[in-house]
Design a protein around this motif. Structure first.
Motif: not given
Length: 118
Positions: A38, A42-46, A48
């Motif tokens: 993760d 996995v790219t997150h806007s905020d 994780s």
């Protein structure tokens, strides 16, 4: 005919201490792998929260990660590994001790009943 180890052990059951310790270690490995995947893929806007679950599962030893330099993935993995191994050993020892104590209690409890029936 000579039998192999797997053929002989096919009828045996796995002791509870090994089973529970192995399940705990498998859970810790799965959580750590999921957290690392993760974090890297996995790219997150905020932010994780995936990294917190292995930390909680391997607590209290894994809290060593809190004193390590910030952003150290190697330190994170080392503290998760050490925490998981120490906790796995504790689960193995405690469940084994509980199993042997229960066995002794059952044997002690069954002995007077067997003698009274004679």
């Amino acid at each position: 005919m000579r039998t192999t180890n797997s053929a002989r052990s096919a009828g045996r059951t796995v002791p509870a201490d090994r089973l529970l310790a192995g399940m705990y270690l498998s859970l810790c490995i799965a959580l750590t792998v999921w957290s690392v995947v993760d974090g890297f893929f996995v790219t997150h806007s905020d932010a994780s929260f995936a990294g917190i679950f292995p930390l909680i599962a391997t607590a209290p030893v894994s809290f060593l990660v809190l004193i390590l330099p910030e952003g150290s993935m190697v330190g994170y993995l080392v503290s998760m590994t050490v925490g998981a191994l120490i906790n796995t050993w504790l689960v193995y020892r405690l469940v084994g001790a509980l199993r042997s104590r229960m066995t002794r209690l059952v044997r002690a409890d069954s002995t007077p009943h067997e003698q009274a029936g004679r």
